[in-house]
Design an enzyme around this catalytic site. Structure first.
Site, PDB file in Angstrom:
ATOM      1  N   ARG A  42       0.922  -1.174  -0.029  1.00 38.12           N
ATOM      2  CA  ARG A  42      -0.108   0.033   0.009  1.00 38.12           C
ATOM      3  C   ARG A  42       0.709   1.001   0.233  1.00 38.12           C
ATOM      4  O   ARG A  42       0.452   2.236  -0.955  1.00 38.12           O
ATOM      5  CB  ARG A  42      -0.788   0.032   1.191  1.00 38.12           C
ATOM      6  CG  ARG A  42      -1.808  -1.248   1.169  1.00 38.12           C
ATOM      7  CD  ARG A  42      -3.307  -0.964   1.574  1.00 38.12           C
ATOM      8  NE  ARG A  42      -3.942  -2.130   1.014  1.00 38.12           N
ATOM      9  CZ  ARG A  42      -4.606  -3.154   1.897  1.00 38.12           C
ATOM     10  NH1 ARG A  42      -4.622  -2.954   3.121  1.00 38.12           N
ATOM     11  NH2 ARG A  42      -5.006  -4.336   1.897  1.00 38.12           N
ATOM     12  N   GLU A  95     -13.196 -14.111  11.804  1.00 34.90           N
ATOM     13  CA  GLU A  95     -13.519 -13.495  10.245  1.00 34.90           C
ATOM     14  C   GLU A  95     -13.431 -14.616   9.273  1.00 34.90           C
ATOM     15  O   GLU A  95     -12.046 -14.623   8.792  1.00 34.90           O
ATOM     16  CB  GLU A  95     -12.434 -12.376  10.333  1.00 34.90           C
ATOM     17  CG  GLU A  95     -12.643 -11.780   9.008  1.00 34.90           C
ATOM     18  CD  GLU A  95     -11.538 -10.698   8.517  1.00 34.90           C
ATOM     19  OE1 GLU A  95     -10.365 -10.189   9.267  1.00 34.90           O
ATOM     20  OE2 GLU A  95     -11.611  -9.940   7.512  1.00 34.90           O
ATOM     21  N   LYS A 145     -16.903 -11.146  12.104  1.00 30.80           N
ATOM     22  CA  LYS A 145     -16.474 -10.098  10.970  1.00 30.80           C
ATOM     23  C   LYS A 145     -16.693 -10.878   9.812  1.00 30.80           C
ATOM     24  O   LYS A 145     -15.907 -11.931   9.367  1.00 30.80           O
ATOM     25  CB  LYS A 145     -14.932  -9.889  11.262  1.00 30.80           C
ATOM     26  CG  LYS A 145     -14.602  -8.747  10.177  1.00 30.80           C
ATOM     27  CD  LYS A 145     -13.300  -8.013  10.426  1.00 30.80           C
ATOM     28  CE  LYS A 145     -12.602  -7.302   9.636  1.00 30.80           C
ATOM     29  NZ  LYS A 145     -11.702  -6.062  10.052  1.00 30.80           N
ATOM     30  N   SER A 204     -14.081  -4.312   4.464  1.00 35.09           N
ATOM     31  CA  SER A 204     -14.691  -3.674   3.185  1.00 35.09           C
ATOM     32  C   SER A 204     -14.216  -4.384   2.169  1.00 35.09           C
ATOM     33  O   SER A 204     -14.674  -4.391   1.015  1.00 35.09           O
ATOM     34  CB  SER A 204     -13.951  -2.050   3.181  1.00 35.09           C
ATOM     35  OG  SER A 204     -12.600  -2.047   3.149  1.00 35.09           O
ATOM     36  N   GLY A 205     -13.179  -5.198   2.326  1.00 36.79           N
ATOM     37  CA  GLY A 205     -12.933  -6.201   1.280  1.00 36.79           C
ATOM     38  C   GLY A 205     -12.503  -5.875  -0.241  1.00 36.79           C
ATOM     39  O   GLY A 205     -12.614  -6.789  -1.174  1.00 36.79           O
ATOM     40  N   GLY A 206     -12.097  -4.513  -0.378  1.00 35.08           N
ATOM     41  CA  GLY A 206     -11.669  -4.047  -1.638  1.00 35.08           C
ATOM     42  C   GLY A 206     -12.625  -3.105  -2.470  1.00 35.08           C
ATOM     43  O   GLY A 206     -12.658  -2.768  -3.503  1.00 35.08           O
ATOM     44  N   ARG A 224      -9.104  -0.599   4.361  1.00 34.53           N
ATOM     45  CA  ARG A 224      -8.854   0.112   3.163  1.00 34.53           C
ATOM     46  C   ARG A 224     -10.119   1.374   3.300  1.00 34.53           C
ATOM     47  O   ARG A 224      -9.519   2.452   2.832  1.00 34.53           O
ATOM     48  CB  ARG A 224      -9.031  -0.749   1.959  1.00 34.53           C
ATOM     49  CG  ARG A 224      -7.719  -1.308   1.901  1.00 34.53           C
ATOM     50  CD  ARG A 224      -7.821  -2.330   0.908  1.00 34.53           C
ATOM     51  NE  ARG A 224      -8.358  -3.570   1.415  1.00 34.53           N
ATOM     52  CZ  ARG A 224      -8.791  -4.690   0.762  1.00 34.53           C
ATOM     53  NH1 ARG A 224      -8.224  -4.935  -0.365  1.00 34.53           N
ATOM     54  NH2 ARG A 224      -9.482  -5.830   1.369  1.00 34.53           N
TER      55      ARG A 224
HETATM   56  P1  13P Z   1     -10.552  -4.274   4.601  1.00 33.16           P
HETATM   57  O1  13P Z   1     -11.715  -3.529   5.250  1.00 33.16           O
HETATM   58  O2  13P Z   1      -9.534  -3.430   3.910  1.00 33.16           O
HETATM   59  O3  13P Z   1     -11.085  -5.590   3.796  1.00 33.16           O
HETATM   60  O4  13P Z   1      -9.732  -5.051   5.878  1.00 33.16           O
HETATM   61  C1  13P Z   1     -10.229  -5.544   6.841  1.00 33.16           C
HETATM   62  C2  13P Z   1      -9.515  -6.394   7.586  1.00 33.16           C
HETATM   63  O5  13P Z   1      -9.460  -6.410   8.814  1.00 33.16           O
HETATM   64  C3  13P Z   1      -9.261  -7.761   6.821  1.00 33.16           C
HETATM   65  O6  13P Z   1      -8.905  -8.671   7.648  1.00 33.16           O
END
Ligand code: 13P
Length: 348
Positions: free
Chosen positions: A34, A177, A219, A261-263, A292
């Site tokens: 990043r 998660e 999560k 948020s996953g991208g 992100r």
């Molecule tokens: P993102 O919201 O960028 O997907 O990251 C959350 C996270 O903790 C992934 O493990």
């Protein structure tokens, strides 16, 4: 050591209405990627300075209940206090990512499992002494031709459950998660189906391992069509699919569900979170735990330049505020354009 009751109270404080969790737990390779995309050198000091910038954002605790740290960060200091101490002083609960990342699942091309169970009991004891109160373990599930397989789902579900049981044993609240990845051209319906199968396996494993569901958080991703799917869905459609699968698969004893948020872009993530939360009512408190989607604008604004710190903090606070409105189902795109005071006035 925390009692079960203490853990339940911590789990509930992480999902206080209107608040979310900042995921700042990027591993060294991920933060390196990043930073590199923005021309920022990744050194121990730039990573420390960046995380300090995030955590010292004035007013952040109004919208952020807790922060997920990475192993390196938990050992760093911010002008005196350690990062966990700094967060506690500023009204946020420190947590830590305890998995060691994902690797290929042997004999299942394209599928992954998560490393880090060996030695976890000892690491958790140390983390507890260093001041964190919750933990996170991420498993990833891909959707594709013949995927996910039962073997991949069950391997990941078992490790998530063992991680959760070990965390509770150590007096820490686990954030479980299982992330169903957005990559691919699958439909919304397929993502809903896979998310349901994965959550069923995860809760079966959690029950097998006698995890206290009241003292953990889930999560998860929102239910979305794959990134390469031509037919994208309106926020209210994906909100309905997300809530349908969660209501079917997540026991009401779980105090909260936080979304990753996953991208997604930051604004997409906020709009969709708002649609989900506005649809309610839900059995659990819904929240966000974005990486992100909270940090992208702040990191870009900072760019490694100390003079841009205050502007970067404003960008982070703005996204945290928009997401705080979204978890109450009260976000509107107009909030993107207005000042902090204006947004707060709009809320009243
Ligand atoms: P993102 O919201 O960028 O997907 O990251 C959350 C996270 O903790 C992934 O493990």
């Amino acid at each position: 050591m925390n009692s079960g009751r203490d853990l339940e109270a911590i789990a509930r404080s992480l999902v206080k209405p209107g608040k979310g969790i900042l995921a700042a737990d990027e591993s060294l390779p991920t933060i390196g990627k990043r930073f590199a995309a923005l021309g920022i050198p990744s050194t121990e000091e730039t990573r420390r300075a960046y995380r300090e910038l995030l955590f010292t954002t004035p007013g952040l605790a109004k919208y952020i209940s807790g922060v997920i740290l990475f192993d390196e960060t938990i050992r760093q200091t911010a002008d005196g206090p350690t990062m966990p101490e700094l967060l506690i002083r500023r009204g946020m609960i420190p947590g830590i990512k305890v998995d060691l990342g994902t690797v290929a699942l042997p004999r299942f091309p394209g599928e992954k499992f998560t490393q880090g169970i060996d030695g976890l009991r000892e690491r958790l004891g140390e983390y507890r002494r260093l001041g964190v109160r919750f933990t996170k373990w991420r498993a990833v599930i891909s959707i594709g031709d013949g995927q996910p397989t039962k073997t991949c789902i069950e391997t990941n579900a078992r490790d998530l459950a063992l991680f959760a049981a070990l965390s509770q044993e150590a007096g820490l609240v686990p954030i479980v998660e299982p992330e169903v990845l957005m990559d691919g051209e699958h439909t919304l319906a397929r993502c809903e189906e896979v998310t349901g199968i994965v959550l069923d396996a995860v809760f079966a494993a959690l029950n097998d391992h006698r995890v206290n569901l009241e003292a953990m958080l889930l999560k998860t991703g929102m239910v979305l069509p794959g990134k390469e799917q031509a037919q994208q869905s309106a926020p209210h459609t994906l909100a309905a699919a997300t809530l349908r699968v969660l209501h079917r698969a997540v026991p009401p004893g779980v105090p909260g569900i936080v979304f990753l948020s996953g991208g997604q872009t930051d604004i997409e993530a906020t709009e969709r979170l708002n649609a989900i939360c506005a649809t309610g009512p839900s059995l659990w408190t819904l929240g966000f735990s974005f990486g992100r989607a909270l940090q992208d604008e702040a990191m870009k604004t900072w760019g490694g330049v100390p003079a841009d710190k205050v502007a970067a903090q404003k960008a982070l606070l703005h996204r945290a505020r928009c997401n705080s409105f979204a978890v109450r189902g009260r976000y509107s795109p107009a909030m993107e354009q207005i000042s902090a005071d204006g947004a707060e006035r709009l809320m009243r």
